[in-house]
Design an enzyme around this catalytic site. Structure first.
Site, PDB file in Angstrom:
ATOM      1  N   GLN A  46      -0.390  14.849  -7.614  1.00  0.00           N
ATOM      2  CA  GLN A  46       0.876  14.186  -7.317  1.00  0.00           C
ATOM      3  C   GLN A  46       0.924  12.877  -8.094  1.00  0.00           C
ATOM      4  O   GLN A  46      -0.107  12.374  -8.536  1.00  0.00           O
ATOM      5  CB  GLN A  46       1.004  13.917  -5.814  1.00  0.00           C
ATOM      6  CG  GLN A  46       0.979  15.164  -4.964  1.00  0.00           C
ATOM      7  CD  GLN A  46       2.150  16.087  -5.253  1.00  0.00           C
ATOM      8  OE1 GLN A  46       3.229  15.657  -5.636  1.00  0.00           O
ATOM      9  NE2 GLN A  46       1.932  17.384  -5.084  1.00  0.00           N
ATOM     10  N   SER A  47       2.120  12.305  -8.232  1.00  0.00           N
ATOM     11  CA  SER A  47       2.191  11.047  -8.971  1.00  0.00           C
ATOM     12  C   SER A  47       1.335   9.975  -8.315  1.00  0.00           C
ATOM     13  O   SER A  47       0.772   9.120  -9.012  1.00  0.00           O
ATOM     14  CB  SER A  47       3.645  10.574  -9.081  1.00  0.00           C
ATOM     15  OG  SER A  47       4.214  10.372  -7.799  1.00  0.00           O
ATOM     16  N   GLU A  48       1.209  10.009  -6.976  1.00  0.00           N
ATOM     17  CA  GLU A  48       0.335   9.062  -6.287  1.00  0.00           C
ATOM     18  C   GLU A  48      -0.330   9.737  -5.091  1.00  0.00           C
ATOM     19  O   GLU A  48       0.294  10.534  -4.379  1.00  0.00           O
ATOM     20  CB  GLU A  48       1.117   7.851  -5.755  1.00  0.00           C
ATOM     21  CG  GLU A  48       1.875   7.062  -6.793  1.00  0.00           C
ATOM     22  CD  GLU A  48       1.016   6.156  -7.646  1.00  0.00           C
ATOM     23  OE1 GLU A  48      -0.172   5.953  -7.287  1.00  0.00           O
ATOM     24  OE2 GLU A  48       1.535   5.637  -8.645  1.00  0.00           O
ATOM     25  N   THR A  49      -1.597   9.392  -4.884  1.00  0.00           N
ATOM     26  CA  THR A  49      -2.294   9.682  -3.631  1.00  0.00           C
ATOM     27  C   THR A  49      -2.671   8.349  -3.018  1.00  0.00           C
ATOM     28  O   THR A  49      -3.287   7.506  -3.677  1.00  0.00           O
ATOM     29  CB  THR A  49      -3.546  10.537  -3.858  1.00  0.00           C
ATOM     30  OG1 THR A  49      -3.163  11.820  -4.376  1.00  0.00           O
ATOM     31  CG2 THR A  49      -4.310  10.742  -2.556  1.00  0.00           C
TER      32      THR A  49
END
Length: 282
Positions: A46-49
């Site tokens: 994902q773009s961020e975790t």
């Protein structure tokens, strides 16, 4: 193997699944090795975790960190919203707000009015207005070539901001991501005033590209609006604005500028809840 909780939340949604920006959230009791958090973020893709742990005392703010698939991020708005949503719905449903200490300072997620039936939240974040906006920026023409459209001006900083003439121009971008990756910045925001058929009822629109950080195009970017909201508030003469990010998933953010802080309002929807199995510490 060590089993850890994992949630995936769509943040800044248009009150429906599969809109907004998905973020993975891992609430923990203590920090694992940085290498493990980076590996989890890469696996999640994902773009961020986001990872958060309790503070030093029962009443202390939690500590929050964000990882893209390739590196730790200095600031992320949508994964902060997702983390607040997980905390307020899973861990402390009686609480009204979640407070996080981060590399970007203290960030707060507070319950707000529901949006189309989805849980609504308000984020209190630092303002980061574009600086040095000018038409003669030395890299303006090369950035225009990478974006595939003329650029009116470019703002410098950790993240560059390119200004276009219309919402239609932003929506129609077909950028060369390999060329954008060469830009000496964390990413490129492209923005324009709202209006017209695409931007009807919207004050400003944007898209965000960060192939440098393993994010070709981010669906909805809270941190970008901490830069954009102060600029458009000054240009339009209003402190409260409605913004839309014109990615394929899309998302709407209500922005209010108050001095050196920005309030972003949006909704969040659960997508996934489970556990992950990772190597236990040696």
């Amino acid at each position: 193997m060590l089993r850890l909780p994992l949630y995936q939340v769509d943040a800044f949604v248009d009150a429906a699944p599969f809109t907004g920006n998905p973020a993975a959230v891992c609430p923990l009791e203590a920090w694992p090795d940085d290498a493990l958090m980076q590996a989890i973020a890469m696996e999640n893709n994902q773009s961020e975790t986001a990872f958060f742990v309790p503070g030093g005392t029962a009443d202390a703010p939690m500590r929050l960190r964000w990882f893209t698939p390739t590196k730790e991020a200095a600031f992320c708005g949508h994964a902060t919203l997702a983390s607040g949503h997980v905390f307020l719905t899973r861990l402390r449903p009686e609480a009204q707000s979640a407070v996080f200490d981060t590399r970007a300072g203290r960030l707060t997620v507070t319950r707000a009015a529901a949006i189309g039936g989805a849980a609504g939240y308000a984020l209190d974040l630092p303002a980061d207005g574009p600086q040095a906006v000018r038409g003669d920026h030395p890299d303006r023409e090369s950035l225009a070539a990478a974006l595939g459209t003329p650029v009116e001006a470019v703002a410098e900083g950790r993240t560059w901001v390119a200004f276009l003439e219309s919402a239609e121009a932003v929506a129609g971008l077909e950028p060369d991501l390999r060329e954008i990756a060469k830009v000496p910045a964390d990413g490129v925001i492209v923005t324009a005033p709202g209006g017209g058929e695409i931007g009807a009822g919207i004050d400003f629109v944007s898209r965000f590209f960060a192939p440098q950080s393993g994010i070709p195009e981010d669906p909805v970017t809270g941190s970008a609006h901490c830069r954009l909201a102060p600029y458009w508030a000054g240009r339009l003469g209003r402190q409260s604005l409605t913004a839309r990010q014109l990615s394929p998933r899309g998302g709407t953010i209500r922005c209010t500028v108050a001095g050196d802080r920005v309030r972003l309002e949006g909704a969040a929807i659960d997508y996934l809840e489970g556990t992950i199995a990772v190597p236990a510490p040696a």
